[in-house]
Design an enzyme around this catalytic site. Sequence first.
Site, mmCIF file in Angstrom:
data_model
loop_
_atom_site.group_PDB
_atom_site.id
_atom_site.type_symbol
_atom_site.label_atom_id
_atom_site.label_comp_id
_atom_site.label_asym_id
_atom_site.label_seq_id
_atom_site.Cartn_x
_atom_site.Cartn_y
_atom_site.Cartn_z
ATOM 1 N N ARG A 32 0.843 -1.204 0.000
ATOM 2 C CA ARG A 32 0.000 0.000 0.000
ATOM 3 C C ARG A 32 0.871 1.243 0.000
ATOM 4 O O ARG A 32 1.832 1.342 0.758
ATOM 5 C CB ARG A 32 -0.903 0.010 1.242
ATOM 6 C CG ARG A 32 -1.822 -1.202 1.254
ATOM 7 C CD ARG A 32 -2.791 -1.186 2.418
ATOM 8 N NE ARG A 32 -3.608 -2.389 2.372
ATOM 9 C CZ ARG A 32 -4.547 -2.697 3.263
ATOM 10 N NH1 ARG A 32 -4.788 -1.875 4.267
ATOM 11 N NH2 ARG A 32 -5.246 -3.803 3.134
ATOM 12 N N SER A 55 -10.226 -6.255 9.702
ATOM 13 C CA SER A 55 -11.431 -5.595 9.228
ATOM 14 C C SER A 55 -12.237 -6.635 8.462
ATOM 15 O O SER A 55 -11.743 -7.225 7.509
ATOM 16 C CB SER A 55 -11.018 -4.441 8.296
ATOM 17 O OG SER A 55 -12.106 -3.610 8.029
ATOM 18 N N ARG A 94 2.526 0.990 10.410
ATOM 19 C CA ARG A 94 1.997 1.366 9.096
ATOM 20 C C ARG A 94 3.107 1.250 8.066
ATOM 21 O O ARG A 94 3.977 2.101 7.979
ATOM 22 C CB ARG A 94 1.457 2.801 9.154
ATOM 23 C CG ARG A 94 0.688 3.240 7.918
ATOM 24 C CD ARG A 94 0.118 4.626 8.093
ATOM 25 N NE ARG A 94 -0.795 4.692 9.234
ATOM 26 C CZ ARG A 94 -2.077 4.317 9.178
ATOM 27 N NH1 ARG A 94 -2.593 3.907 8.036
ATOM 28 N NH2 ARG A 94 -2.837 4.375 10.244
ATOM 29 N N ARG A 152 1.110 -6.379 12.410
ATOM 30 C CA ARG A 152 0.504 -5.737 13.574
ATOM 31 C C ARG A 152 0.299 -6.733 14.711
ATOM 32 O O ARG A 152 0.353 -6.367 15.886
ATOM 33 C CB ARG A 152 -0.824 -5.079 13.190
ATOM 34 C CG ARG A 152 -0.597 -3.816 12.364
ATOM 35 C CD ARG A 152 -1.864 -3.020 12.166
ATOM 36 N NE ARG A 152 -1.551 -1.792 11.439
ATOM 37 C CZ ARG A 152 -2.440 -0.848 11.123
ATOM 38 N NH1 ARG A 152 -3.708 -1.006 11.487
ATOM 39 N NH2 ARG A 152 -2.081 0.228 10.463
#
Length: 423
Positions: free
Chosen positions: A261, A351, A276, A390
């Site tokens: 990303r 998510s 991140r 993470r």
Amino acid sequence: MLDMKWVREHTDEVAAMLLNRNYNFPLDKFVELDALRRETLLEVEALKEKRNAGAKEVGMKKKAGENADALMEEMRLIGEKVKELDEKVAGIEAELQDLAMRIPNRPHSSVPVGADENDNVEIRRHGTPRRFTFEPKPHWDLGEPLGIMDFERGVQLAESRFTVLKGAGARLERALMNFMLDLHTTQHGFTEIAPPILVNTTTMSGTGQLPKFAEDLYRCANDDLWLIPTAEVPLTNLHAGEILNESDLPKYYCAFTPCFRREAGSYGRDMRGMLRQHQFDKVEMVKISTPEKSYDELEHMTNCAEKVLQLLGIPYRVICLCTGDMGFGAAKTYDIEVWLPSQNCYREISSCSNCEDFQARRMGTKYRPANGGKPRFVHTLNGSGIAIGRCLIALMENYQNEDGSITVPEALRPYAGGLEVVK
RNA sequence: GGAGAGGUGGCUGAGUGGUCGAAGGCGCUCGCCUGGAAAGUGAGUGAACGGCUUAUCCCCGUUCCAAGGGUUCAAAUCCCUUCCUCUCCGCCA
């Protein structure tokens, strides 16, 4: 993508939905263009009908030895007009299609209406954050002294937001991957997939990353290929363009892949450590379901992700995203957030979303109902099961000891060669 | 990367300019036959878009034979480009 017919007949509802999602979209232009398309289509189809009949007549006359010159000339002129109108329709449709691909999905009625993350609703918590007898360190202050994380060399090899894992750090990363894959494949019924990590534009559009979010993706300039930002993309597109049988559903897929990303627009956020990153590893789950079962499947899939954290003994909470905070293609999303002692808060680690038929319509994935009716669009779901980088951070911070060593959770030890403490 | 062959409906497989959405077979659905089943037998069996409509039923029209463009009154059929598959050669983890 939403059903065009539905949008046409429910413009008020669409406008309200866009408002709830904080979305700016030229709905008026869309409606206008849609009307023009149908008007033009009507015109060109009438001409084509005429031309088809004329061509047939020419054939019959020629067979009968009659002269057809006048008719041929007439059809030639119609042909020119048809060509002109066809081009007009194609232009309108291209524009309309591009617009339609930029309308976000409609939130499910159970989703709380809200503006941003402050309006998200907590559903449940699991585990109690540990009370430290010392000041817990952030993962970067743990990882570097232990020699298992090297941030400088990550930057040297690539750029900022890249990290090198070494020794036990790399080993734990691999252990987590195998632990999660084994859990989902043997306990939760998912089929393991090793998909391409580069995919083409069509695939990227199927799940909704394109055309709207090109800025967030890495692209291969010489080819029509993009680096996947999540395995959701190849897994969900596995059945693009297919009509499945109802008896084949539901499909459960999971995959381990790196994810890439660009993190455009997040300059300065979470710059330290590896929270991140431009590249991170993740185990992803994808389900393909009938519309009737998809919300049950969402609950189940969220539970599958939670199970990872439960077994690792890391405290977390589950929240339901509000309309303003949900992703583009989702109709309903649960985020799972892990407790990070150094930040004294919960941070997203998974998510899980039900996209209903939003992606299916883009991809062209349908199923034939068992009772033999017309093919219907499937519902697609995706969820992190879970983000490995993470998870490693959460593990390190929650299992740290006063001397800077890290205890390996028992469930993970068999996957880490019996390693009990990283020191 | 080089040479050759090929991409047609759920599958298989015909079709080299005209009435072809596409023969035949398989599969599937419904019926007949049967005590039941098999075999046999009759019929049916794609999708998208638009119109009509209370209706995702019918009905009508348009489009679709890998994708995109071209020739023609008319294209699955002829021409060009791209993609993909297979065989052989080269290269390579």
